[in-house]
Motif scaffolding. Structure first.
Motif, PDB file in Angstrom:
ATOM      1  N   LYS A  76      11.761  -1.538   8.137  1.00 24.14           N
ATOM      2  CA  LYS A  76      11.484  -2.068   9.470  1.00 24.14           C
ATOM      3  C   LYS A  76       9.970  -1.987   9.652  1.00 24.14           C
ATOM      4  CE  LYS A  76      14.178   0.650  12.033  1.00 24.14           C
ATOM      5  NZ  LYS A  76      14.955   1.107  13.227  1.00 24.14           N
ATOM      6  N   PHE A  77       9.429  -2.893  10.442  1.00 24.20           N
ATOM      7  CA  PHE A  77       7.966  -2.936  10.581  1.00 24.20           C
ATOM      8  C   PHE A  77       7.611  -3.400  11.982  1.00 24.20           C
ATOM      9  CE2 PHE A  77       3.890  -5.329   9.398  1.00 24.20           C
ATOM     10  CZ  PHE A  77       3.104  -4.193   9.528  1.00 24.20           C
ATOM     11  N   SER A  78       6.734  -2.661  12.645  1.00 23.62           N
ATOM     12  CA  SER A  78       6.375  -2.982  14.030  1.00 23.62           C
ATOM     13  C   SER A  78       5.335  -4.082  14.134  1.00 23.62           C
ATOM     14  CB  SER A  78       5.824  -1.725  14.723  1.00 23.62           C
ATOM     15  OG  SER A  78       4.550  -1.374  14.188  1.00 23.62           O
ATOM     16  N   GLY A  79       4.478  -4.235  13.111  1.00 26.30           N
ATOM     17  CA  GLY A  79       3.304  -5.074  13.272  1.00 26.30           C
ATOM     18  C   GLY A  79       2.286  -4.372  14.155  1.00 26.30           C
ATOM     19  N   SER A  80       1.144  -4.966  14.346  1.00 27.00           N
ATOM     20  CA  SER A  80       0.060  -4.354  15.111  1.00 27.00           C
ATOM     21  C   SER A  80       0.348  -4.363  16.608  1.00 27.00           C
ATOM     22  CB  SER A  80      -1.253  -5.089  14.839  1.00 27.00           C
ATOM     23  OG  SER A  80      -2.300  -4.554  15.641  1.00 27.00           O
ATOM     24  N   ASP A  81      -0.221  -3.362  17.306  1.00 26.48           N
ATOM     25  CA  ASP A  81      -0.143  -3.376  18.768  1.00 26.48           C
ATOM     26  C   ASP A  81      -1.257  -4.225  19.371  1.00 26.48           C
ATOM     27  OD1 ASP A  81      -2.265  -1.690  18.133  1.00 26.48           O
ATOM     28  OD2 ASP A  81      -1.848  -0.266  19.741  1.00 26.48           O
ATOM     29  N   ILE A  82      -2.094  -4.833  18.520  1.00 25.72           N
ATOM     30  CA  ILE A  82      -3.138  -5.758  18.966  1.00 25.72           C
ATOM     31  C   ILE A  82      -2.628  -7.185  18.749  1.00 25.72           C
ATOM     32  CG2 ILE A  82      -5.519  -6.530  18.635  1.00 25.72           C
ATOM     33  CD1 ILE A  82      -6.146  -3.803  17.445  1.00 25.72           C
ATOM     34  N   ASP A  83      -2.561  -7.966  19.813  1.00 24.04           N
ATOM     35  CA  ASP A  83      -1.972  -9.306  19.730  1.00 24.04           C
ATOM     36  C   ASP A  83      -2.680 -10.204  18.718  1.00 24.04           C
ATOM     37  OD1 ASP A  83      -0.108  -8.619  21.630  1.00 24.04           O
ATOM     38  OD2 ASP A  83      -1.246  -9.461  23.317  1.00 24.04           O
ATOM     39  N   THR A  84      -3.980 -10.020  18.569  1.00 24.12           N
ATOM     40  CA  THR A  84      -4.754 -10.919  17.708  1.00 24.12           C
ATOM     41  C   THR A  84      -4.850 -10.426  16.266  1.00 24.12           C
ATOM     42  OG1 THR A  84      -6.796  -9.782  18.382  1.00 24.12           O
ATOM     43  CG2 THR A  84      -6.140 -11.745  19.633  1.00 24.12           C
ATOM     44  N   ALA A  85      -4.253  -9.285  15.965  1.00 25.47           N
ATOM     45  CA  ALA A  85      -4.346  -8.710  14.620  1.00 25.47           C
ATOM     46  C   ALA A  85      -3.008  -8.812  13.904  1.00 25.47           C
ATOM     47  CB  ALA A  85      -4.799  -7.257  14.684  1.00 25.47           C
ATOM     48  N   LYS A  86      -3.051  -9.011  12.608  1.00 26.80           N
ATOM     49  CA  LYS A  86      -1.846  -9.066  11.789  1.00 26.80           C
ATOM     50  C   LYS A  86      -1.918  -7.942  10.757  1.00 26.80           C
ATOM     51  CE  LYS A  86       0.158 -12.924  10.768  1.00 26.80           C
ATOM     52  NZ  LYS A  86       0.509 -14.251  10.185  1.00 26.80           N
ATOM     53  N   ASP A  87      -1.193  -6.868  11.019  1.00 31.19           N
ATOM     54  CA  ASP A  87      -1.170  -5.749  10.088  1.00 31.19           C
ATOM     55  C   ASP A  87      -0.289  -6.069   8.886  1.00 31.19           C
ATOM     56  OD1 ASP A  87      -2.740  -4.512  11.938  1.00 31.19           O
ATOM     57  OD2 ASP A  87      -1.494  -2.719  12.141  1.00 31.19           O
ATOM     58  N   THR A  88      -0.468  -5.282   7.818  1.00 29.62           N
ATOM     59  CA  THR A  88       0.267  -5.501   6.580  1.00 29.62           C
ATOM     60  C   THR A  88       0.971  -4.219   6.141  1.00 29.62           C
ATOM     61  OG1 THR A  88      -1.313  -7.176   5.837  1.00 29.62           O
ATOM     62  CG2 THR A  88       0.092  -6.185   4.155  1.00 29.62           C
ATOM     63  N   LEU A  89       2.262  -4.332   5.885  1.00 28.96           N
ATOM     64  CA  LEU A  89       3.000  -3.287   5.185  1.00 28.96           C
ATOM     65  C   LEU A  89       2.981  -3.674   3.712  1.00 28.96           C
ATOM     66  CD1 LEU A  89       4.949  -0.857   4.904  1.00 28.96           C
ATOM     67  CD2 LEU A  89       6.822  -2.435   5.475  1.00 28.96           C
ATOM     68  N   ARG A  90       2.335  -2.852   2.894  1.00 25.36           N
ATOM     69  CA  ARG A  90       2.153  -3.183   1.474  1.00 25.36           C
ATOM     70  C   ARG A  90       2.937  -2.204   0.611  1.00 25.36           C
ATOM     71  NH1 ARG A  90      -3.792  -4.163  -0.386  1.00 25.36           N
ATOM     72  NH2 ARG A  90      -3.230  -6.206   0.489  1.00 25.36           N
ATOM     73  N   ILE A  91       3.713  -2.750  -0.312  1.00 21.90           N
ATOM     74  CA  ILE A  91       4.455  -1.944  -1.283  1.00 21.90           C
ATOM     75  C   ILE A  91       3.973  -2.366  -2.664  1.00 21.90           C
ATOM     76  CG2 ILE A  91       6.736  -1.334  -2.172  1.00 21.90           C
ATOM     77  CD1 ILE A  91       7.794  -2.242   0.648  1.00 21.90           C
ATOM     78  N   ALA A  92       3.444  -1.411  -3.432  1.00 21.44           N
ATOM     79  CA  ALA A  92       2.851  -1.722  -4.729  1.00 21.44           C
ATOM     80  C   ALA A  92       3.435  -0.821  -5.806  1.00 21.44           C
ATOM     81  CB  ALA A  92       1.329  -1.558  -4.677  1.00 21.44           C
ATOM     82  N   VAL A  93       3.562  -1.371  -7.009  1.00 18.89           N
ATOM     83  CA  VAL A  93       4.063  -0.620  -8.159  1.00 18.89           C
ATOM     84  C   VAL A  93       3.148  -0.887  -9.339  1.00 18.89           C
ATOM     85  CG1 VAL A  93       5.992  -0.265  -9.750  1.00 18.89           C
ATOM     86  CG2 VAL A  93       6.452  -0.817  -7.354  1.00 18.89           C
ATOM     87  N   PHE A  94       2.792   0.166 -10.071  1.00 17.27           N
ATOM     88  CA  PHE A  94       2.030  -0.006 -11.307  1.00 17.27           C
ATOM     89  C   PHE A  94       2.380   1.111 -12.269  1.00 17.27           C
ATOM     90  CE2 PHE A  94      -0.660   2.394  -8.395  1.00 17.27           C
ATOM     91  CZ  PHE A  94      -1.121   3.442  -9.162  1.00 17.27           C
ATOM     92  N   SER A  95       2.055   0.910 -13.555  1.00 21.98           N
ATOM     93  CA  SER A  95       2.317   1.915 -14.575  1.00 21.98           C
ATOM     94  C   SER A  95       1.000   2.485 -15.086  1.00 21.98           C
ATOM     95  CB  SER A  95       3.117   1.311 -15.737  1.00 21.98           C
ATOM     96  OG  SER A  95       2.389   0.275 -16.361  1.00 21.98           O
ATOM     97  N   SER A  96       1.063   3.697 -15.624  1.00 15.98           N
ATOM     98  CA  SER A  96      -0.113   4.363 -16.157  1.00 15.98           C
ATOM     99  C   SER A  96       0.326   5.348 -17.232  1.00 15.98           C
ATOM    100  CB  SER A  96      -0.888   5.096 -15.048  1.00 15.98           C
ATOM    101  OG  SER A  96      -0.053   6.061 -14.427  1.00 15.98           O
ATOM    102  N   GLU A  97      -0.638   5.830 -18.023  1.00  9.44           N
ATOM    103  CA  GLU A  97      -0.313   6.757 -19.102  1.00  9.44           C
ATOM    104  C   GLU A  97      -0.119   8.183 -18.603  1.00  9.44           C
ATOM    105  OE1 GLU A  97      -3.214   6.438 -22.155  1.00  9.44           O
ATOM    106  OE2 GLU A  97      -2.680   4.375 -22.689  1.00  9.44           O
ATOM    107  N   SER A  98      -0.567   8.461 -17.406  1.00  9.04           N
ATOM    108  CA  SER A  98      -0.401   9.803 -16.841  1.00  9.04           C
ATOM    109  C   SER A  98      -0.016   9.681 -15.375  1.00  9.04           C
ATOM    110  CB  SER A  98      -1.685  10.626 -16.982  1.00  9.04           C
ATOM    111  OG  SER A  98      -2.768   9.986 -16.327  1.00  9.04           O
ATOM    112  N   SER A  99       0.483  10.768 -14.833  1.00  7.46           N
ATOM    113  CA  SER A  99       0.916  10.781 -13.440  1.00  7.46           C
ATOM    114  C   SER A  99      -0.282  10.698 -12.501  1.00  7.46           C
ATOM    115  CB  SER A  99       1.707  12.062 -13.157  1.00  7.46           C
ATOM    116  OG  SER A  99       2.062  12.146 -11.804  1.00  7.46           O
ATOM    117  N   MET A 100      -0.109  10.022 -11.377  1.00  4.12           N
ATOM    118  CA  MET A 100      -1.150   9.968 -10.357  1.00  4.12           C
ATOM    119  C   MET A 100      -1.015  11.202  -9.472  1.00  4.12           C
ATOM    120  SD  MET A 100      -2.617   7.125 -11.167  1.00  4.12           S
ATOM    121  CE  MET A 100      -3.710   6.916  -9.764  1.00  4.12           C
TER     122      MET A 100
END
Length: 203
Positions: A109-133
């Protein structure tokens, strides 16, 4: 009848093919008690380091426990405050073998921004690496697979994110961010999201 059998087989295959996301259902939280504050943090997930200071100072962070009836037991609330342009939480875990055609699925679920003129982003990212972050990265690597959600959703909706081939014996990292769309450097606005039921399936 044929379609029902096919659906059952597909669901069964997906269940077998899942890669478990550590605490991906967000039913496990650790309660932290300090001299001044008590709060819950999701087991297996790390907030951005800047939240550690705010937690100790005023008890405010980015992640919280969500336990309303539309969650499966619990879920994860993300709250980006007006004084932070972006915030994030991450988990990093090992996968023991080569994987192809993965899809990360979950509910949000996502609320979006409380500012009418702004568009917030819910970002979900996945990547791989040789060691743990060990902590949430400030920037995402170029090869990260990213889903940007900008449309508010008041009720839980499913998302999916198709992942490229994951090499053998590497770590997968999931980063979830909320990013302000405000161009006012003095007030970034506020926005919230709820995440639940994360899992990888083979497609």
């Amino acid at each position: 009848m044929y379609k029902i059998i096919l659906l059952i087989l597909c669901v069964s295959f997906e269940m077998v093919a899942q890669i478990e996301v550590p605490n991906g259902d967000f039913n496990e939280f650790e309660t932290i008690i300090t001299d001044k504050h008590t709060y819950d943090v999701p087991v297996g997930w790390k907030e951005h380091p800047k939240n550690e200071v705010s937690r100790l100072d005023d008890g405010q962070g980015f992640t919280y426990k969500y336990y309303l009836p539309d969650a499966n037991e619990n879920a994860l609330v993300l709250h980006r405050t007006y004084d932070v342009q972006a915030n994030s939480v991450t988990t990093s875990f090992s996968i023991p073998q080569n994987k192809k055609n993965l899809r990360l699925v979950g509910r949000y679920k996502f609320s979006g921004s409380d500012i009418d003129t702004a568009k917030d982003t819910l970002r979900i990212a996945v990547f791989s690496s040789e060691s743990s972050m060990d902590e949430t990265p400030f920037t995402l690597p170029e090869k990260a697979t990213i889903l940007n959600i900008t449309t508010p959703e008041a009720q839980f909706e499913w998302f999916h994110l198709d992942i490229n081939e994951i090499p053998k014996n590497t770590y997968l990292t999931i980063v979830i961010q909320i990013i302000s769309g405000s161009d006012d450097s003095y007030y970034w606005g506020q926005s919230n999201a709820v995440i639940d039921d994360l899992k990888f399936i083979t497609i």
